[in-house]
Design a protein around this motif. Structure first.
Motif: not given
Length: 317
Positions: A104-108, A137-139, A94-98, A18-22
């Motif tokens: 979407p953010l997907t993980f196992g 940033t607590r997105g 990987g790398r720092d991601q925003v 819903h907001e930027e997630v760092h």
């Protein structure tokens, strides 16, 4: 083959920001921390306690079982100073991601052994993970779905969809005997996340096959003796590493990688370090296939519950 009664389920979790997630290059510890806090809020009935130690409900509490497991009295392995957690996050380095709003953010997530009985609580906690915010940033994020899958047979079952917790509570459960054999004379392990295996108190940088098998035995034996059927109690843990001497290491390309991890207490910091890259081995892998496949799903080495020590197996001629 080391006798192992170790059921587990592999889940795929999908959220939308819903907001930027760092997030850092290896976000496993962030996800694990957010999930732990959500599970604690849902399950803990004695929040006045500073720790789970001494809590009379520790052995049946979903949070205690997953984040503060107790070593069974009949298990005396020296490598079990800290019992392994039965919840494993599957994330690659990987790398720092925003993650931008709307993305979407997907993980196992792997749920092991006795923790499978707590699946309703675990799914409810996953629904709450993004509400308090994630990353630097607590997105905030919203859960879209949780799917149980068998990665070797292309089977999927939807456990949760959005806010609906009643889709199904029956995951696809796998066991060591269900995992595919390895018939090829050569394999390549592609390290997807930090691999940190110790020998003699220091991290190993030359990952000969017997070292990998010994680390896999220790990891899976510990998980099975704490969260599984404990068939490995009293088993011969020396036979497979000795047999592993017949396997040749034909190629290694490894590079160091590290990341700073902030602990739950103020000022607490840890450097997570390990190796990334490629390992190639040649020989008869039939006796080692169950352990190698378990490592492919459950990880191996230090910080495995964060998702460290994950690899993909590629078979070759």
């Amino acid at each position: 083959m080391l006798p192992l009664d170790l059921p587990f389920a592999v889940l795929r979790v999908a959220l939308t920001a819903h907001e930027e997630v760092h997030l850092p290059p290896f976000p496993g510890s962030k996800l694990e921390g957010a999930f732990g806090r959500a599970l604690y809020r849902l399950a803990c009935t004695q929040p006045h306690r500073e720790t789970c130690v001494g809590c009379p409900l520790r052995s049946i509490c979903p949070y205690g079982l997953s984040y503060a497991p107790v070593q069974p009295p009949e298990v005396t392995a020296s490598s079990l100073g800290t019992p392994p957690r039965p919840i494993i996050f599957r994330v690659a380095f990987g790398r720092d991601q925003v993650v931008q709003a709307g993305q979407p953010l997907t993980f196992g997530l792997v749920v092991v052994g006795t923790a499978l009985t707590q699946l309703p609580y675990l799914l409810a906690a996953l629904r709450e993970v993004g509400e308090q915010g994630l990353g630097r940033t607590r997105g905030r994020l919203e859960l879209q779905e949780v799917v149980s899958l068998n990665p070797y047979r292309e089977l999927e079952v939807t456990l949760l969809k959005g806010g609906d917790l009643g889709v199904t509570l029956t995951p696809l459960v796998m066991r060591p005997a269900d995992l595919p054999a390895i018939d090829a004379p050569r394999i390549r392990l592609q390290l997807r996340s930090l691999l940190h295996v110790k020998q003699g108190g220091t991290m190993v940088e030359d990952l000969q096959f017997p070292i990998m098998i010994k680390a896999l035995q220790r990891r899976m034996g510990n998980l099975e003796q704490v969260h599984g059927g404990r068939q490995s109690l009293g088993a011969d843990f020396g036979a497979l590493p000795e047999l592993a001497r017949s396997i040749q290491t034909t190629y290694q390309y490894l590079r160091p990688a590290s990341q700073l991890r902030k602990g739950s207490r103020r000022g607490e910091k840890t450097i997570m370090d390990g190796l990334l890259g490629t390992l190639e081995y040649a020989g008869d892998f039939a006796p080692f296939a169950p352990l190698l496949r378990l490592g492919e799903q459950l990880g191996v080495g230090k910080w495995a519950h964060f998702g460290a020590g994950l690899y993909d197996i590629e078979e070759g001629p």
